[in-house]
Design an enzyme around this catalytic site. Structure first.
Site, PDB file in Angstrom:
ATOM      1  N   GLU A 222      -5.290  -8.701  -0.785  1.00 29.75           N
ATOM      2  CA  GLU A 222      -5.956  -8.535   0.517  1.00 29.75           C
ATOM      3  C   GLU A 222      -7.434  -8.299   0.279  1.00 29.75           C
ATOM      4  O   GLU A 222      -7.806  -7.444  -0.533  1.00 29.75           O
ATOM      5  CB  GLU A 222      -5.404  -7.323   1.295  1.00 29.75           C
ATOM      6  CG  GLU A 222      -4.016  -7.478   1.837  1.00 29.75           C
ATOM      7  CD  GLU A 222      -3.607  -6.318   2.734  1.00 29.75           C
ATOM      8  OE1 GLU A 222      -4.478  -5.719   3.390  1.00 29.75           O
ATOM      9  OE2 GLU A 222      -2.393  -6.021   2.765  1.00 29.75           O
TER      10      GLU A 222
ATOM     11  N   GLU B 168       0.828  -1.212   0.000  1.00 29.44           N
ATOM     12  CA  GLU B 168       0.000   0.000   0.000  1.00 29.44           C
ATOM     13  C   GLU B 168       0.868   1.271   0.000  1.00 29.44           C
ATOM     14  O   GLU B 168       0.848   2.069   0.944  1.00 29.44           O
ATOM     15  CB  GLU B 168      -0.952  -0.012   1.193  1.00 29.44           C
ATOM     16  CG  GLU B 168      -1.921  -1.191   1.138  1.00 29.44           C
ATOM     17  CD  GLU B 168      -2.967  -1.204   2.238  1.00 29.44           C
ATOM     18  OE1 GLU B 168      -2.723  -0.608   3.289  1.00 29.44           O
ATOM     19  OE2 GLU B 168      -4.023  -1.808   2.040  1.00 29.44           O
TER      20      GLU B 168
HETATM   21  C1  BGP Z   1      -4.274  -3.136   5.013  1.00 30.85           C
HETATM   22  C2  BGP Z   1      -2.900  -3.543   5.471  1.00 30.85           C
HETATM   23  C3  BGP Z   1      -2.867  -4.794   6.278  1.00 30.85           C
HETATM   24  C4  BGP Z   1      -4.115  -5.106   7.057  1.00 30.85           C
HETATM   25  C5  BGP Z   1      -5.410  -4.606   6.481  1.00 30.85           C
HETATM   26  C6  BGP Z   1      -6.611  -4.580   7.406  1.00 30.85           C
HETATM   27  O1  BGP Z   1      -4.312  -1.773   4.826  1.00 30.85           O
HETATM   28  O2  BGP Z   1      -2.045  -3.755   4.370  1.00 30.85           O
HETATM   29  O3  BGP Z   1      -1.670  -4.826   6.973  1.00 30.85           O
HETATM   30  O4  BGP Z   1      -3.976  -5.076   8.379  1.00 30.85           O
HETATM   31  O5  BGP Z   1      -5.296  -3.336   5.937  1.00 30.85           O
HETATM   32  O6  BGP Z   1      -6.585  -3.461   8.255  1.00 30.85           O
HETATM   33  P1  BGP Z   1      -6.743  -3.600   9.814  1.00 30.85           P
HETATM   34  O7  BGP Z   1      -5.727  -4.606  10.218  1.00 30.85           O
HETATM   35  O8  BGP Z   1      -6.500  -2.266  10.390  1.00 30.85           O
HETATM   36  O9  BGP Z   1      -8.124  -4.099  10.031  1.00 30.85           O
END
Ligand code: BGP
Length: 485
Positions: free
Chosen positions: A383, A189
């Protein structure tokens, strides 16, 4: 084509800083994520206040040995459990597992002359374990894991010298693991630098020298773009047959209404979002973005042959995360809701998760079509998932039909995009095993097919249990997605 391709990469995605724990074991030193504290009640209306760091705050966190307050230091102890966890991923039939290599395990402060043997060994064992189960590693080289030492000394990526230090770390990765790993990603990201500059790039607001904080963030971003291009070239040279992807937070924004001003404001939001992949996929800075930045007094610090490096070393594929969508409007009175480190206007047609993220499977189809049409290169969803609380029944079961429904509805839309001709390499759901959330550092915001018996304070046995979604995803993979409808 109305099916997933035969060689589709099904799997899951995790990141070292959110699972490994063992933050100061075997020579490892603190990364930026190790100083992120527990924030269950993160005020997203003021997200930046929580994610802008000063030197004082970082030093205070480094001197604080409280493991409860800093959950990423303990993770889910994947460092010691990875063999059992990989076995469970293999049982689900994973073809690929996305992981990251913690820079601080190999180069604890980023500046050692030789890599740390114990760190090298850990990732060799992890990749061997994966390969022995027929699972290919997809490796992110930079996932919120820069050594804190570099943030303090250089103000992170604001300093051009960090390009060289990162390149050396990546060279070690390619030389060590290039035979075992053929799928790589540069920066997780990369766009998140404007939302949380410290975790993304080690930029401290009190340490920017002659530059304003905002300028320092774009300087750091430019250095990351150049570094990504350099290591893409290096990867092709050192790891034969490898593919290097870039990685974007796909944050689709809809106009709240058809009022032309709403549409125009939305267009800017979407241009801003795709600016990052434009640079990494097309190899040039979009002129409109340069002008928009300039109107805010921001310049891209181009040096020497930067433009040539960017142009000649674009990414082989575009990977992205997708969780939610949002709306935009010129009306300031509309209700807002949080998303993935963002705040947007609420869409009246969508439901939200407990954390306020708006659930939008169709938006994933729209995103896939938009990105493929824009770049005409393979895409990879690295993701996607639902972070929510789970309940363990007295008999020890976790009936997570809501998670199945979230994933199923998104995958149906993925299938529709593929049938239109979108070239999609694979799908790795986020957090196939419960882990520490990035923004809040909570484990109770669970994403996994596999439950981990830990609470937010780290209490619990750490025992792994299969949720209902475990068998469901296994069947999705076994049937190559033909059971989705
Ligand atoms: C993305 C990141 C991840 C992950 C995900 C979910 O932005 O790349 O590392 O964690 O988001 O977010 P969160 O963990 O805050 O729910």
């Amino acid at each position: 084509m109305s099916q997933f391709p035969e060689d589709f990469y099904w799997g899951g995605a995790i990141a070292a800083n959110q699972v490994e724990g063992a933050w100061n074991t075997d020579g490892k030193q603190a990364s930026v994520s190790d100083i992120m504290s527990y924030k269950p009640k993160l005020d997203v209306t003021n997200f930046n206040a929580h994610h802008q760091f000063t030197t004082e705050k970082v030093i205070a966190a480094l001197n604080d040995s409280d493991i409860q307050l800093y959950p990423k230091r303990r993770g889910i102890d994947f460092y010691h459990h990875y063999k059992d966890d990989v076995k469970l991923f293999a049982e689900m039939g994973f073809k690929v597992l996305r992981v990251s290599i913690a820079w601080t395990r190999l180069y604890p402060t980023g500046e050692e002359s030789e890599p740390n043997e114990a760190g090298l060994k850990f990732y060799h064992s992890l990749f061997d374990e994966l390969l022995s189960h027929g699972i290919k590693p997809l490796v992110t080289l930079h996932h919120y894991e820069m050594p804190v030492a570099l943030a303090l000394k250089y103000n992170g990526w604001q300093d051009r010298r960090v390009i060289g230090l990162f390149t050396r770390f990546c060279q070690t990765c390619f030389e060590q693991y290039g035979q075992k790993v053929k799928l790589w990603l540069t920066f997780n990201e990369v766009d998140s630098i404007i939302r949380h500059p410290f975790t993304t790039a080690g930029v401290l607001e009190d340490n920017c020298g002659d530059e304003t904080f905002e300028q320092a963030c774009y300087t750091a971003l430019h250095h990351q773009f150049v570094a990504a291009a350099i290591v893409t070239r290096l990867c092709h040279e050192l790891s034969e047959g490898s593919k290097m992807g870039c990685m974007l937070t796909k944050t689709m924004t809809y106009p709240y209404s058809s009022q032309p001003e709403d549409v125009a404001a939305t267009q800017i939001k979407n241009l801003n979002n795709m600016f990052y992949s434009d640079v990494q996929m097309n190899g040039v800075y979009p002129a409109m973005m340069i002008n928009m930045l300039r109107s805010r007094g921001i310049e891209i610090p181009l040096k020497d042959d930067d433009l040539e490096i960017l142009a000649n070393n674009t990414a082989d594929f575009l990977s992205f995360s997708y969780y939610m969508t949002r709306c935009e409007s010129v009306n300031p009175d509309l209700e807002r809701t949080p998303g993935n480190t963002t705040l947007g206007i609420k869409n009246p047609y969508l439901k939200s998760s407990e954390w306020g993220w708006q659930i939008d499977p169709v938006g994933l189809r729209v995103s896939l079509i938009e990105l493929y049409d824009r770049y005409r290169k393979p895409l990879f969803i690295v993701e996607n998932g639902l972070g929510t609380r789970d309940t363990v029944t007295e008999s020890g079961h976790i009936h997570d039909s809501y998670r199945i429904e979230y994933l199923r509805s998104h995958l149906i839309e993925v299938k529709k995009a593929i049938s239109l001709g979108v070239d999609l390499m694979g799908y790795t759901s986020w957090g196939p095993i419960d882990l520490i959330s990035a923004a809040n550092s909570q484990v109770t915001k669970r994403y996994g097919f596999i439950h981990v018996d830990l609470d937010d304070m780290g209490n619990g046995t750490g025992v792994r249990r299969k949720k209902d979604s475990f068998e469901w995803y296994k069947e999705v993979i076994r049937t190559n997605g033909s059971n989705l409808e």
